[in-house]
Enzyme design. Structure first.
Site, PDB file in Angstrom:
ATOM      1  N   LYS A   1      24.778  52.003  63.138  1.00 47.59           N
ATOM      2  CA  LYS A   1      24.475  53.027  61.728  1.00 47.59           C
ATOM      3  C   LYS A   1      26.495  54.048  61.764  1.00 47.59           C
ATOM      4  O   LYS A   1      26.474  52.884  60.088  1.00 47.59           O
ATOM      5  CB  LYS A   1      23.640  54.156  61.285  1.00 47.59           C
ATOM      6  CG  LYS A   1      23.255  54.471  60.351  1.00 47.59           C
ATOM      7  CD  LYS A   1      21.786  55.663  60.404  1.00 47.59           C
ATOM      8  CE  LYS A   1      21.550  55.659  58.701  1.00 47.59           C
ATOM      9  NZ  LYS A   1      20.670  56.728  58.702  1.00 47.59           N
TER      10      LYS A   1
ATOM     11  N   GLU B   1      29.133  54.361  73.060  1.00 49.08           N
ATOM     12  CA  GLU B   1      28.941  53.534  73.764  1.00 49.08           C
ATOM     13  C   GLU B   1      28.614  51.571  73.809  1.00 49.08           C
ATOM     14  O   GLU B   1      29.223  50.932  74.000  1.00 49.08           O
ATOM     15  CB  GLU B   1      27.187  53.694  74.601  1.00 49.08           C
ATOM     16  CG  GLU B   1      27.436  54.750  74.780  1.00 49.08           C
ATOM     17  CD  GLU B   1      26.584  55.876  74.960  1.00 49.08           C
ATOM     18  OE1 GLU B   1      27.181  55.625  72.870  1.00 49.08           O
ATOM     19  OE2 GLU B   1      25.689  56.593  74.804  1.00 49.08           O
TER      20      GLU B   1
ATOM     21  N   GLY C   1      17.874  55.352  61.599  1.00 47.38           N
ATOM     22  CA  GLY C   1      17.904  54.911  62.972  1.00 47.38           C
ATOM     23  C   GLY C   1      17.317  53.449  63.592  1.00 47.38           C
ATOM     24  O   GLY C   1      16.917  52.921  64.073  1.00 47.38           O
ATOM     25  N   ARG C   2      16.125  54.785  64.150  1.00 44.59           N
ATOM     26  CA  ARG C   2      15.056  54.141  64.538  1.00 44.59           C
ATOM     27  C   ARG C   2      14.099  53.711  64.485  1.00 44.59           C
ATOM     28  O   ARG C   2      13.193  52.962  64.537  1.00 44.59           O
ATOM     29  CB  ARG C   2      14.342  55.254  65.241  1.00 44.59           C
ATOM     30  CG  ARG C   2      14.263  56.372  64.922  1.00 44.59           C
ATOM     31  CD  ARG C   2      13.749  58.052  65.906  1.00 44.59           C
ATOM     32  NE  ARG C   2      13.441  59.171  64.762  1.00 44.59           N
ATOM     33  CZ  ARG C   2      14.667  59.871  64.763  1.00 44.59           C
ATOM     34  NH1 ARG C   2      15.286  59.823  65.178  1.00 44.59           N
ATOM     35  NH2 ARG C   2      14.179  61.327  63.695  1.00 44.59           N
TER      36      ARG C   2
ATOM     37  N   GLU D   1      12.289  60.883  69.838  1.00 40.22           N
ATOM     38  CA  GLU D   1      13.309  61.260  68.761  1.00 40.22           C
ATOM     39  C   GLU D   1      12.687  62.126  67.560  1.00 40.22           C
ATOM     40  O   GLU D   1      13.427  62.432  67.154  1.00 40.22           O
ATOM     41  CB  GLU D   1      14.554  60.291  68.709  1.00 40.22           C
ATOM     42  CG  GLU D   1      15.465  60.715  68.674  1.00 40.22           C
ATOM     43  CD  GLU D   1      17.103  59.487  68.336  1.00 40.22           C
ATOM     44  OE1 GLU D   1      17.452  59.128  69.663  1.00 40.22           O
ATOM     45  OE2 GLU D   1      17.062  58.762  67.283  1.00 40.22           O
TER      46      GLU D   1
ATOM     47  N   HIS E   1      -1.544  48.542  88.792  1.00 44.82           N
ATOM     48  CA  HIS E   1      -1.252  47.823  90.399  1.00 44.82           C
ATOM     49  C   HIS E   1      -0.265  49.402  90.881  1.00 44.82           C
ATOM     50  O   HIS E   1       0.806  49.432  92.185  1.00 44.82           O
ATOM     51  CB  HIS E   1      -0.721  47.120  90.820  1.00 44.82           C
ATOM     52  CG  HIS E   1      -1.966  46.210  90.991  1.00 44.82           C
ATOM     53  ND1 HIS E   1      -3.370  45.875  91.704  1.00 44.82           N
ATOM     54  CD2 HIS E   1      -2.595  45.079  89.744  1.00 44.82           C
ATOM     55  CE1 HIS E   1      -4.497  44.648  91.150  1.00 44.82           C
ATOM     56  NE2 HIS E   1      -3.898  44.663  90.574  1.00 44.82           N
TER      57      HIS E   1
ATOM     58  N   LYS F   1      26.063  64.993  73.626  1.00 43.42           N
ATOM     59  CA  LYS F   1      27.673  63.972  73.594  1.00 43.42           C
ATOM     60  C   LYS F   1      28.904  64.645  73.262  1.00 43.42           C
ATOM     61  O   LYS F   1      29.500  64.120  74.353  1.00 43.42           O
ATOM     62  CB  LYS F   1      27.175  63.028  72.453  1.00 43.42           C
ATOM     63  CG  LYS F   1      26.177  62.176  72.204  1.00 43.42           C
ATOM     64  CD  LYS F   1      26.742  61.915  70.799  1.00 43.42           C
ATOM     65  CE  LYS F   1      24.764  60.760  69.963  1.00 43.42           C
ATOM     66  NZ  LYS F   1      24.758  60.387  69.034  1.00 43.42           N
TER      67      LYS F   1
END
Ligand code: F6P
Length: 586
Positions: A235, A241, A296-297, A382, A413, A541
């Protein structure tokens, strides 16, 4: 009523008529009192409900499933295995009303700037507005831009899928690599996995998100640059990253294919920041855009969905949007007590705020939904992982639960022991599809028998008498079992929601995702949060940027706390930056 409000109602098929539609959320002394009263009533009611056993409620009421289940399209939500009565639902609905859920819902759909810390509208719903009604932001209809971009994505995707778009050497694209993180990764990845049966044969999708070079190398090492298309998705187009991974992919490509001019056939971008895209060296003709009113999400419906569109094609992508739109309409139109996202939200509030549950499990019994928990972690935590409200005041209740989960049978399990007999209450969503895409039908039946048995066991538990009966059935005398009996008793009364989808199709998946988006929105309204900013990710950050510079500085840093200083210092030594640590500080 404003024109925007009328549009928002129309696009969900609601005709604003004589019935009163409240379109303003007025924070008044009256509304504050209503909220306090609703919370107090629920607290009192909690004391009545807490001792009740769900197995007794079921025994007393054969209609419980009918009263506590709702359907929307191909989705069935059974919420009868919850610690609730009719009164609970009615009190929770009163809470939603007192919190202003209907008004805030309309405010979101009509484009109010409800993201108040960033002064932005929140309009992921406009991305799947299939009605033709306009949606205004700052007086401008955004729908032409939305539809133009969907058409551009569709045309591009079809060129790649048909083989018309080829790599620089004339070879067909066989591998698409999405480079992005957070919302620019989790949604597309989850959807591509979920809709794997719809992916065009011969096309492989890859996702690079982590800046860990091992992950990046792992993906790149298996690729042929001549047949690979990279989508750099961000965005902001500033995320460290993603930019690092994109630069590495570019170097990897150039080192094998030489010429810069060849980049255009192999790198496209998705962003709101055209300048940064151009600076990176991607032709803005090969850029797909979205807007600051798409969080973004919440962005998989936008150009961020390009890898999905390439994978499953324009038609199926369109069905994904249709499904989300259908859930939007349900969310807008259904009465609160029959409204799937509202009910899921209220049940979550019930357990977080009254029963003191701290986490919430999402348990898909579907390999295709294996990344749903990770996707929902960002969506939920978030959005609502906050302790300051919309007005900047401390929140007085707990907010977003710790959301976690994994595919069902594997979880059985591993961690289900804690769900059944642990000391914590963990409400859980069980999600499955009735029809499978697998040819191994009997596998599906086995899985589904477990799916149903687990929620039954969590609800019923097993009493002392039943446990002794079970021991006796094995031929043993329960008297000889001693204290082992206590270990075999299941308390039960553990709440679950069951979401049963007819089949995993683009449309049904669109509905499912939008269901969770709106659930989270409703919870944010009840807790009076701004669910659409994420200031909490900033500090780490910023500090990381400083620390990165310190790795290669003249001396170890002394500006942090003793732990951080010494850890950086050790790292410098371990990586040969420094022979002697001057600052083993205490
Ligand atoms: O750091 C969190 C975050 O800002 C998320 O909200 C977002 O989805 C992710 O980073 C990626 O951001 P971008 O798409 O701008 O690279």
């Amino acid at each position: 009523m404003t024109e925007q409000a009328r549009n928002a109602l129309q696009w969900c098929g609601i005709r604003p008529g004589a019935e009163e539609v409240r379109d303003e959320r007025a924070e008044t002394a009256e509304s504050r009192v209503a909220m306090r009263d609703a919370m107090t009533a629920l607290m009192q009611h909690y004391r009545d409900i807490e001792p009740l056993q769900m197995r007794d409620l079921f025994a007393r009421d054969p209609q419980r499933f009918d009263r506590f289940s709702v359907e929307a399209g191909d989705l069935l939500l059974d919420f009868s295995k919850n610690r609730i009565t009719d009164e609970t639902v009615s009190l929770l609905v009163q809470l939603a009303e007192a919190a202003g859920v209907p008004e805030m819902r309309l405010a979101m759909f009509r484009g109010d700037k409800i993201n108040n810390t960033e002064q932005r509208a929140v309009l992921h719903t406009a991305l799947r507005n299939r009605s033709g009604s306009p949606v205004l932001v700052d007086g401008q209809d955004v729908m032409s831009g939305v539809n133009r971009e969907i058409a551009r994505m569709g045309a591009f995707a079809e060129r790649v899928r048909s083989g018309e778009w080829r790599g620089f050497s004339g070879k067909r694209i066989t591998d698409v690599v999405n480079i992005g993180i957070g919302g620019s990764d989790l949604g597309p990845k989850m959807v591509c996995e979920a809709l794997e049966p719809f992916i065009q044969p011969g096309l492989a999708l890859h996702f690079i998100s982590n800046v860990d070079g091992i992950a990046t190398e792992e993906v790149l090492s298996a690729l042929d640059p001549e047949t690979t298309l990279f989508i750099v998705a961000s965005k902001t187009f500033t995320t460290q990253e993603t930019m690092t991974n994109a630069a590495t992919a570019r170097e990897w490509f150039l080192s094998r294919c030489g010429d810069e001019s060849r980049i255009a056939k192999h790198f496209v971008a998705v962003s709101t920041n055209s300048e940064a895209v151009a600076d990176f060296g991607i032709d803005v003709d090969n850029m797909f855009v979205f807007w600051d009113w798409v969080g973004g999400r919440f962005s998989l419906w936008s150009a961020i969905g390009l890898p999905i569109m390439i994978a499953i094609g324009e038609q199926h992508f369109s069905e994904l949007l249709d499904g989300a739109h259908a859930m939007d309409c349900h969310f807008m139109a259904a009465p609160l007590e029959e409204n799937m996202p509202v009910l899921l939200a209220l049940l979550g509030v019930w357990y977080q705020n009254y029963f003191g549950a701290e986490s919430h499990a999402v348990l898909p019994y579907d390999h295709h939904l294996r990344s749903l928990p990770a996707y929902l972690q960002q969506l939920d935590m978030e959005s609502n992982g906050k302790s300051v409200d919309r007005d900047g005041q401390p929140v007085l209740t707990t907010t977003s639960p710790v959301l976690w989960g994994a595919t069902g049978i594997n979880g059985q399990h591993a961690f289900y022991q804690l769900l059944h007999q642990g000391s914590r209450l963990v409400p859980a969503d069980f999600i499955a599809t009735a029809e499978t895409h697998s040819g191994l039908r009997h596998h599906h039946d086995i899985m589904m028998s477990n799916f149903f048995s687990q929620t039954e066991a969590l609800m019923r538990g097993r009493t002392l008498a039943e446990t002794e009966g079970a021991i006796a059935e094995t031929g043993q005398d329960p008297a000889d079992a001693g204290h082992r009996v206590n270990h075999m008793i299941f308390e039960g009364n553990r709440p679950t929601n069951t979401l049963l989808l007819r089949k995993m199709t683009p449309r049904n998946l669109g509905m499912l995702i939008a269901l969770y988006e709106h659930k989270i929105f409703v919870q944010g309204v009840i807790w009076n949060l701004n669910s659409f900013d994420q200031w909490g990710v900033e500090l780490g950050k910023q500090l990381a940027r400083t620390i990165l510079d310190e790795f290669d500085a003249q001396a170890s840093p002394a500006t942090h706390d003793a732990s951080t200083n010494n850890l950086i210092s050790r790292y410098r030594r371990m990586t040969g930056r420094e022979d002697l640590a001057p600052g083993e500080r205490h």
